[in-house]
Every structure is written in structure tokens, then in C-alpha cells.
Motif scaffolding. Structure first.
Motif, mmCIF file in Angstrom:
data_model
loop_
_atom_site.group_PDB
_atom_site.id
_atom_site.type_symbol
_atom_site.label_atom_id
_atom_site.label_comp_id
_atom_site.label_asym_id
_atom_site.label_seq_id
_atom_site.Cartn_x
_atom_site.Cartn_y
_atom_site.Cartn_z
ATOM 1 N N THR A 12 83.189 44.898 82.006
ATOM 2 C CA THR A 12 83.181 43.670 82.823
ATOM 3 C C THR A 12 83.824 43.643 84.233
ATOM 4 O O THR A 12 83.983 43.232 84.888
ATOM 5 N N GLY A 13 85.230 44.862 84.087
ATOM 6 C CA GLY A 13 85.780 45.511 84.993
ATOM 7 C C GLY A 13 86.979 43.818 85.077
ATOM 8 O O GLY A 13 87.375 44.057 85.842
ATOM 9 N N LEU A 65 87.320 34.268 80.881
ATOM 10 C CA LEU A 65 87.632 35.821 81.122
ATOM 11 C C LEU A 65 88.243 35.928 79.826
ATOM 12 O O LEU A 65 88.641 37.252 80.754
ATOM 13 N N VAL A 66 89.250 35.581 78.872
ATOM 14 C CA VAL A 66 89.819 36.138 77.918
ATOM 15 C C VAL A 66 88.976 37.137 77.111
ATOM 16 O O VAL A 66 88.852 38.087 76.902
ATOM 17 N N ALA A 67 87.485 36.900 76.949
ATOM 18 C CA ALA A 67 86.953 36.712 75.883
ATOM 19 C C ALA A 67 86.151 38.681 77.031
ATOM 20 O O ALA A 67 86.132 39.786 76.556
ATOM 21 N N LYS A 68 86.017 37.877 77.975
ATOM 22 C CA LYS A 68 85.520 39.463 79.226
ATOM 23 C C LYS A 68 86.788 40.282 79.098
ATOM 24 O O LYS A 68 86.473 41.762 79.797
ATOM 25 N N ALA A 69 88.196 40.037 79.039
ATOM 26 C CA ALA A 69 89.098 40.892 79.172
ATOM 27 C C ALA A 69 89.130 41.680 78.007
ATOM 28 O O ALA A 69 89.377 42.767 78.272
ATOM 29 N N GLY A 75 86.524 48.848 77.688
ATOM 30 C CA GLY A 75 85.892 49.633 78.225
ATOM 31 C C GLY A 75 84.194 49.691 77.744
ATOM 32 O O GLY A 75 83.692 50.310 78.098
ATOM 33 N N VAL A 76 84.381 48.293 76.962
ATOM 34 C CA VAL A 76 82.680 48.213 75.843
ATOM 35 C C VAL A 76 81.688 47.324 76.964
ATOM 36 O O VAL A 76 82.072 46.150 77.124
ATOM 37 N N PRO A 77 80.629 47.506 76.444
ATOM 38 C CA PRO A 77 79.575 46.712 76.698
ATOM 39 C C PRO A 77 79.696 44.732 76.163
ATOM 40 O O PRO A 77 80.642 44.475 74.790
ATOM 41 N N PHE A 78 79.327 43.868 77.133
ATOM 42 C CA PHE A 78 80.187 42.550 76.971
ATOM 43 C C PHE A 78 78.379 42.113 76.673
ATOM 44 O O PHE A 78 78.336 42.106 77.666
ATOM 45 N N TYR A 79 77.630 41.351 75.863
ATOM 46 C CA TYR A 79 76.812 40.763 75.576
ATOM 47 C C TYR A 79 76.625 39.321 75.673
ATOM 48 O O TYR A 79 77.766 38.976 74.605
#
Ligand code: ATP
Length: 277
Positions: A12-13, A65-69, A75-79
């Protein structure tokens, strides 16, 4: 029949530095990040992996935003999917999408699954088909329950799918099926509150990094005077201020541009800028 699939972000960066003004236990989040970085270590130590984490709070205050952070820090994929994307009248479609989502996330573990507006799939909504026949209403209710059951099955089977963290977000926790809140499902709940004045300032500061703000701008004036504004609205404010500055032919955003942007977002476009500065 369209087939929505999870939007996948390789990374997600987004990091915790992008999240401001939320007084939540960062250590609690760090623990999830540590787990995602090294699930085997937790396993070796005999620590039970976290199952699900429920992020709860009003719209626009940073749940996504917290979930993406969390995913970004590890550094793992986000589904990511929205609860409403599982709601179909056609039998079996919602549960198939749940299975597919968890399957894909497990293949690429460690990973994070995030379902926004989880209340849409995890509650029995009454009356939405009240103008239709009872059969249709019953079918929709049954389908939603089948989908929820599939989600519960996936969460219960998490021990075999180590390395996947399930995050759900809602602003209507009261609507959630109690089965979802039982231990072993959403075993952690993080409440994300709307920001106070200090939080609003921190959020404005984070978003100020993304625009060209004049050094003379005092953001605390706005933080103090905009009670009830969510993080999303504050982010929008600085974007709007940048547009106003361009229109006013300023080289960087001035205090008066931000004040005009407040005015525009509050009462719509106006010719005379409100002077907050
Ligand atoms: P919803 O319930 O509507 O999905 P949400 O709580 O998930 O809302 P986000 O989608 O995380 O809200 O927030 C939208 C945007 O607002 C973010 O991408 C970010 O730009 C900004 N924002 C919201 N909260 C914060 C915060 N605490 N810190 C920094 N930026 C924030």
C-alpha cells in the motif's frame, strides 16, 4: 452478473506516519505488523495468531488508512473489498466471493484482508425489499446469512491459514451480528474516534506535506475552529486550498486561500473569502 474481485495492492505504501490525530494504541498495531513480518516466530513461540480486528468509528476518520498502514508497514499485500460487494440476491454468489477472497490472500500470505462497511454483509437488514414479494425478501436474507456463515467459517479456520490478518471496518457496530464479535473472530476491536483540535492540527500537518503551503500559514487557527471535521474533510480542505491558490494566482497557498477553501467547503463557492487568519 459482474464479478467484483478484491482490489489488491502489492504494497500500500502507507505507513503509520501517514496516520495522524488518532489516539489508538500504536503498540497494538505494531504487534500486528510484527506478526505479519514473521508469522513463523509467533508460531514457534506458541503465540496464538490474531484472528480478526474490527476498526470501528465514524466515516472519514482513518479506518481504511489505518488498515492500509498495517499492511504497508509490514510490506505485505492488501486485499480490499466493501461489504456491499458481497450482497447479491443470487444464491451462493456472496459466499463464493468470500471463499475466493480468503483463498487468494492465503496463497500470498503473509497478507491483510480488509472489508470496509462490513455491516453490509454481517447484518440482517430489514425492509429493503419491503415493496417486493416476501419470497424475494427471504431469498435475500438467506443469501446474506449464507455469506456471513462463510465468513465465520473462514475466520474459524484461520489457524490453518497462518499469516493472514483479517480487518473489518464499520461505523455501525450495533448492526453487526453478535456471532462475528465472539472470541476467535473479531478478537480485537479498535475504536477510531473523530479528531480533537490537536488531532485536527496533526492531520492538517500530514496533508500539508503534499501541497505547497506558504510558511506564513498558521494551521492551528483552522484546527481550532473546525470542530467535527473528519480527517477526510481536512485532507479535502488542503486540496481545495491548493485549487483556490492557483485560481488566485498565488505561488503557494496563503492563509486567505485556506480560509476561502473552508468557506467553499462549508457553504459552497463564494466570491468573498472568509477571513480566518
Ligand atoms: P469510511 O468509513 O468513510 O470508509 P474511513 O474511516 O475508512 O472512512 P479513510 O478512508 O481512512 O476513512 O479516510 C479517507 C481519507 O481521509 C484518507 O485517505 C486520508 O487522506 C484522510 N484521513 C482520514 N483520517 C485521517 C487521519 N487520521 N490522518 C491522516 N489522514 C486522514
Amino acid at each position: 452478473q459482474s464479478k467484483p474481485q478484491a482490489r489488491v495492492d502489492g504494497s500500500t505504501g502507507v505507513t503509520f506516519a501517514d496516520v495522524a490525530g488518532i489516539e489508538i494504541a500504536v503498540e497494538e498495531l505494531q504487534e500486528l505488523v510484527k506478526y505479519l513480518k514473521n508469522p513463523e516466530l509467533f508460531d514457534k513461540m506458541g503465540i496464538k495468531p490474531p484472528h480478526g480486528v474490527l476498526l470501528e468509528g465514524p466515516p472519514g476518520c482513518g479506518k481504511t488508512l489505518v488498515a492500509k498502514a498495517i499492511a504497508g508497514e509490514a510490506g505485505v499485500p492488501f486485499y480490499q473489498m466493501a461489504g456491499s460487494e458481497f450482497v447479491e440476491v443470487l444464491v451462493g454468489v456472496g459466499s463464493a466471493r468470500i471463499r475466493d477472497l480468503f483463498k487468494r490472500a492465503k496463497v500470498n500470505k503473509p497478507s491483510v484482508i480488509f472489508i470496509d462497511e462490513i455491516d453490509a454483509l454481517a447484518t440482517r437488514r430489514q425492509g429493503i425489499f419491503s415493496d417486493k414479494t416476501d419470497d424475494l425478501y427471504n431469498a435475500a436474507t438467506q443469501e446474506r446469512e449464507t455469506t456471513l456463515n462463510q465468513l465465520l467459517i473462514e475466520l474459524d479456520g484461520f489457524d490453518t491459514g497462518k499469516g493472514v490478518i483479517f480487518l473489518g471496518a464499520t461505523n455501525r457496530k450495533d448492526l453487526l451480528d453478535p456471532a462475528l464479535l465472539r472470541p476467535g473472530r473479531f478478537d480485537r476491536k479498535i475504536r477510531i474516534r473523530p479528531p480533537n483540535a490537536k488531532g485536527r492540527l496533526e492531520i492538517l500537518q500530514v496533508h500539508a506535506r503534499k501541497v505547497k503551503l506558504s510558511e506564513s500559514v498558521d494551521l492551528s487557527v483552522f484546527a481550532q475552529n473546525l470542530p467535527g471535521w473528519s480527517g477526510a474533510r481536512l485532507a479535502q480542505l488542503l486540496q481545495e486550498a491548493a485549487l483556490v491558490a492557483v485560481r488566485n494566482k498565488h505561488k503557494s497557498i496563503l492563509q486567505s486561500d485556506v480560509a476561502e477553501a473552508v468557506d467553499r467547503l462549508t457553504v459552497g463557492p463564494k466570491r468573498v473569502a472568509l477571513d480566518l487568519g
